[in-house]
Design a protein around this motif. Sequence first.
Motif, PDB file in Angstrom:
ATOM      1  N   ARG A   1       0.839  -1.199   0.000  1.00 21.60           N
ATOM      2  CA  ARG A   1       0.000   0.000   0.000  1.00 21.60           C
ATOM      3  C   ARG A   1       0.875   1.250   0.000  1.00 21.60           C
ATOM      4  NH1 ARG A   1      -4.884  -1.332  -1.868  1.00 21.60           N
ATOM      5  NH2 ARG A   1      -5.566  -3.314  -0.933  1.00 21.60           N
ATOM      6  N   PRO A   2       0.663   2.173  -0.957  1.00 23.22           N
ATOM      7  CA  PRO A   2       1.500   3.381  -1.054  1.00 23.22           C
ATOM      8  C   PRO A   2       1.542   4.201   0.232  1.00 23.22           C
ATOM      9  CG  PRO A   2       0.149   3.141  -3.020  1.00 23.22           C
ATOM     10  CD  PRO A   2      -0.324   2.100  -2.050  1.00 23.22           C
ATOM     11  N   MET A   3       0.464   4.176   1.024  1.00 23.77           N
ATOM     12  CA  MET A   3       0.434   5.021   2.206  1.00 23.77           C
ATOM     13  C   MET A   3       1.406   4.550   3.296  1.00 23.77           C
ATOM     14  SD  MET A   3      -3.126   4.223   4.315  1.00 23.77           S
ATOM     15  CE  MET A   3      -2.810   5.574   5.417  1.00 23.77           C
ATOM     16  N   VAL A   4       2.085   3.405   3.088  1.00 20.78           N
ATOM     17  CA  VAL A   4       3.032   2.947   4.092  1.00 20.78           C
ATOM     18  C   VAL A   4       4.159   3.956   4.293  1.00 20.78           C
ATOM     19  CG1 VAL A   4       4.511   1.620   2.508  1.00 20.78           C
ATOM     20  CG2 VAL A   4       4.345   0.957   4.927  1.00 20.78           C
ATOM     21  N   SER A   5       4.536   4.672   3.227  1.00 22.39           N
ATOM     22  CA  SER A   5       5.600   5.671   3.365  1.00 22.39           C
ATOM     23  C   SER A   5       5.148   6.835   4.240  1.00 22.39           C
ATOM     24  CB  SER A   5       6.030   6.187   1.983  1.00 22.39           C
ATOM     25  OG  SER A   5       6.672   5.175   1.253  1.00 22.39           O
ATOM     26  N   GLU A   6       3.940   7.294   4.021  1.00 27.15           N
ATOM     27  CA  GLU A   6       3.392   8.396   4.815  1.00 27.15           C
ATOM     28  C   GLU A   6       3.280   8.000   6.289  1.00 27.15           C
ATOM     29  OE1 GLU A   6      -1.004  10.132   5.752  1.00 27.15           O
ATOM     30  OE2 GLU A   6      -0.642   9.440   3.715  1.00 27.15           O
ATOM     31  N   ILE A   7       2.740   6.810   6.540  1.00 30.31           N
ATOM     32  CA  ILE A   7       2.598   6.328   7.914  1.00 30.31           C
ATOM     33  C   ILE A   7       3.973   6.156   8.559  1.00 30.31           C
ATOM     34  CG2 ILE A   7       1.913   4.356   9.332  1.00 30.31           C
ATOM     35  CD1 ILE A   7      -0.520   5.850   8.456  1.00 30.31           C
ATOM     36  N   SER A   8       4.897   5.574   7.827  1.00 28.81           N
ATOM     37  CA  SER A   8       6.234   5.320   8.367  1.00 28.81           C
ATOM     38  C   SER A   8       6.951   6.616   8.700  1.00 28.81           C
ATOM     39  CB  SER A   8       7.056   4.487   7.377  1.00 28.81           C
ATOM     40  OG  SER A   8       6.458   3.221   7.180  1.00 28.81           O
ATOM     41  N   LYS A   9       6.790   7.619   7.849  1.00 26.68           N
ATOM     42  CA  LYS A   9       7.424   8.913   8.126  1.00 26.68           C
ATOM     43  C   LYS A   9       6.920   9.486   9.444  1.00 26.68           C
ATOM     44  CE  LYS A   9       8.176  13.560   6.312  1.00 26.68           C
ATOM     45  NZ  LYS A   9       7.932  14.510   5.200  1.00 26.68           N
ATOM     46  N   SER A  10       5.631   9.322   9.707  1.00 28.36           N
ATOM     47  CA  SER A  10       5.060   9.858  10.945  1.00 28.36           C
ATOM     48  C   SER A  10       5.553   9.104  12.179  1.00 28.36           C
ATOM     49  CB  SER A  10       3.522   9.804  10.889  1.00 28.36           C
ATOM     50  OG  SER A  10       3.046   8.478  11.016  1.00 28.36           O
ATOM     51  N   LEU A  11       6.141   7.917  11.962  1.00 31.79           N
ATOM     52  CA  LEU A  11       6.593   7.099  13.094  1.00 31.79           C
ATOM     53  C   LEU A  11       8.121   7.077  13.241  1.00 31.79           C
ATOM     54  CD1 LEU A  11       4.128   4.090  12.690  1.00 31.79           C
ATOM     55  CD2 LEU A  11       4.076   5.856  14.455  1.00 31.79           C
TER      56      LEU A  11
ATOM     57  N   ASP B   1       9.172   3.941  20.669  1.00 34.41           N
ATOM     58  CA  ASP B   1       9.598   2.548  20.679  1.00 34.41           C
ATOM     59  C   ASP B   1      10.654   2.299  19.600  1.00 34.41           C
ATOM     60  OD1 ASP B   1       8.828  -0.364  21.676  1.00 34.41           O
ATOM     61  OD2 ASP B   1       9.028  -0.458  19.487  1.00 34.41           O
ATOM     62  N   GLU B   2      11.782   1.711  19.981  1.00 40.52           N
ATOM     63  CA  GLU B   2      12.883   1.492  19.052  1.00 40.52           C
ATOM     64  C   GLU B   2      12.506   0.556  17.908  1.00 40.52           C
ATOM     65  OE1 GLU B   2      16.030   2.780  18.827  1.00 40.52           O
ATOM     66  OE2 GLU B   2      15.377   4.195  20.357  1.00 40.52           O
ATOM     67  N   ASP B   3      11.749  -0.495  18.213  1.00 41.58           N
ATOM     68  CA  ASP B   3      11.358  -1.449  17.170  1.00 41.58           C
ATOM     69  C   ASP B   3      10.445  -0.801  16.132  1.00 41.58           C
ATOM     70  OD1 ASP B   3      12.827  -3.442  18.320  1.00 41.58           O
ATOM     71  OD2 ASP B   3      11.146  -4.373  19.360  1.00 41.58           O
ATOM     72  N   VAL B   4       9.552   0.068  16.591  1.00 38.94           N
ATOM     73  CA  VAL B   4       8.650   0.768  15.675  1.00 38.94           C
ATOM     74  C   VAL B   4       9.461   1.672  14.756  1.00 38.94           C
ATOM     75  CG1 VAL B   4       6.763   2.437  15.468  1.00 38.94           C
ATOM     76  CG2 VAL B   4       6.676   0.671  17.236  1.00 38.94           C
ATOM     77  N   LYS B   5      10.399   2.404  15.343  1.00 39.92           N
ATOM     78  CA  LYS B   5      11.244   3.301  14.544  1.00 39.92           C
ATOM     79  C   LYS B   5      12.052   2.526  13.507  1.00 39.92           C
ATOM     80  CE  LYS B   5      13.339   5.593  17.812  1.00 39.92           C
ATOM     81  NZ  LYS B   5      14.101   6.573  18.641  1.00 39.92           N
ATOM     82  N   SER B   6      12.647   1.421  13.937  1.00 43.76           N
ATOM     83  CA  SER B   6      13.463   0.616  13.034  1.00 43.76           C
ATOM     84  C   SER B   6      12.635   0.085  11.869  1.00 43.76           C
ATOM     85  CB  SER B   6      14.091  -0.552  13.811  1.00 43.76           C
ATOM     86  OG  SER B   6      14.854  -1.363  12.968  1.00 43.76           O
ATOM     87  N   LEU B   7      11.441  -0.411  12.164  1.00 41.89           N
ATOM     88  CA  LEU B   7      10.549  -0.928  11.116  1.00 41.89           C
ATOM     89  C   LEU B   7      10.087   0.201  10.195  1.00 41.89           C
ATOM     90  CD1 LEU B   7       9.187  -3.506  10.111  1.00 41.89           C
ATOM     91  CD2 LEU B   7       7.272  -3.011  11.636  1.00 41.89           C
ATOM     92  N   ALA B   8       9.827   1.377  10.764  1.00 46.26           N
ATOM     93  CA  ALA B   8       9.404   2.528   9.957  1.00 46.26           C
ATOM     94  C   ALA B   8      10.490   2.910   8.957  1.00 46.26           C
ATOM     95  CB  ALA B   8       9.075   3.712  10.864  1.00 46.26           C
ATOM     96  N   VAL B   9      11.734   2.859   9.387  1.00 49.53           N
ATOM     97  CA  VAL B   9      12.864   3.164   8.498  1.00 49.53           C
ATOM     98  C   VAL B   9      12.910   2.163   7.343  1.00 49.53           C
ATOM     99  CG1 VAL B   9      15.385   3.168   8.320  1.00 49.53           C
ATOM    100  CG2 VAL B   9      14.280   4.343  10.221  1.00 49.53           C
ATOM    101  N   LEU B  10      12.873   0.889   7.660  1.00 49.41           N
ATOM    102  CA  LEU B  10      12.993  -0.148   6.638  1.00 49.41           C
ATOM    103  C   LEU B  10      11.804  -0.168   5.680  1.00 49.41           C
ATOM    104  CD1 LEU B  10      14.436  -3.058   8.814  1.00 49.41           C
ATOM    105  CD2 LEU B  10      15.650  -1.680   7.124  1.00 49.41           C
ATOM    106  N   ALA B  11      10.635   0.270   6.165  1.00 52.74           N
ATOM    107  CA  ALA B  11       9.427   0.259   5.325  1.00 52.74           C
ATOM    108  C   ALA B  11       9.510   1.250   4.178  1.00 52.74           C
ATOM    109  CB  ALA B  11       8.198   0.557   6.174  1.00 52.74           C
TER     110      ALA B  11
END
Length: 282
Positions: A144-154, A159-169
Motif C-alpha cells: 500500500r503506497p500510504m506505508v511511506s506516509e505512515i512510516s514517516k510519521s513514526l 519505541d525502538e522497534d517501531v522506529k526501526s521498522l518505519a525506516v525499513l518500510a
Amino acid sequence: STAEAVRYLIRQLGKEKRSIAVRSMKLLEMMKTEEVVTQLMAVFERGSKREKQRAFTSLVKMPDISGGVMAFQLSSMSDRELFPRKHDNPREMIDEAYNRASNSLGVLAEVWHKEAESIFRTASHDQDFRIRKEVITVLMNANRPMVSEISKSLLKDPDEDVKSLAVLAMRNPTGQHVVGDLAGLFVNEPTLRRQIIETISGIGDRKAMDFLVQSVVLTDKHLRAIYFEDPALQIWCIQSMAEKGTDRELKAIKAFKERTRGFWKRFRYFPWRYAIKVRRVI
C-alpha cells in the motif's frame, strides 16, 4: 440452518485433504455474509496454521463484505470495552484483543475499504506499540503506497522497534520524500544507522545518492565525524554506491580509494585513529 451450514463449512478448513477444504472455501466465498466473515475471523483465534491460512485466503476473496466488517470492527479500536487493555499496563491491549485487531488490520490492508486510510492513520497512533508495528507491517506486505506516509510519521516513535521498522518500510522509490528526515535521523540515532543506509540505498534517487556520496567526499562535518568513528558504516555506503551508482558515484569512490591506498597516504589525508580503523575494513 444457514448458521449451521457456515459452521460445518468452517470445520472443513482443517481437513488434510485439500480438495475438501477448497470446495468449502468456495462455498463460503459464494455465501459471503457477515456471519461467514465473523466465523472466518474466529478461526484466527483457535485454528491451526493451515486453517488460518485458508480463512485468510477466503476473506481476501470477498473484499466487499470482509472490508466493511473489518472497517466496522477497527473503527472501535479505541473503545476499551471492545478492545480491553492490560490492568498492569493500560497502554497495551490484552493479548486476545491485540490478536483480533492484528488479524483485522491484516485483512483490511489486503481487501481495502473506503474508510481504510482513516483507520490506518488512527491505528498508527495507538498507545500499544504492537499495533503501531502491525500497521507498518501489513501495509508493507500489501504494498500500500500510504506505508511511506505512515512510516514517516513514526520515525520519532518512542519505541525502538517501531522506529526501526518505519525506516525499513521506506526502502523503495516512493520513500524519496523522506531522505532528508532519514539523514537527520542518521545523525541523531546511532542504533538505526545501518537500517537507514539500507533504506536510502533502496530509494536510490539523486537525493539518496547525494547522502551516500558524503561517505567518501566527507564534506559534511556531522557525517564525517560519524564515519571517522565507525568506518564500517562508510563501507556499507560505498558498497551500495558500487552496486547502484552512476558514473558520478563511481568516480567519487575511485577518488576516495586513491586517498586511502597505502599506509602513509591515509595518514596524510585522515586523522590517525581513522587511518588505522579504515585499514581494517577497506
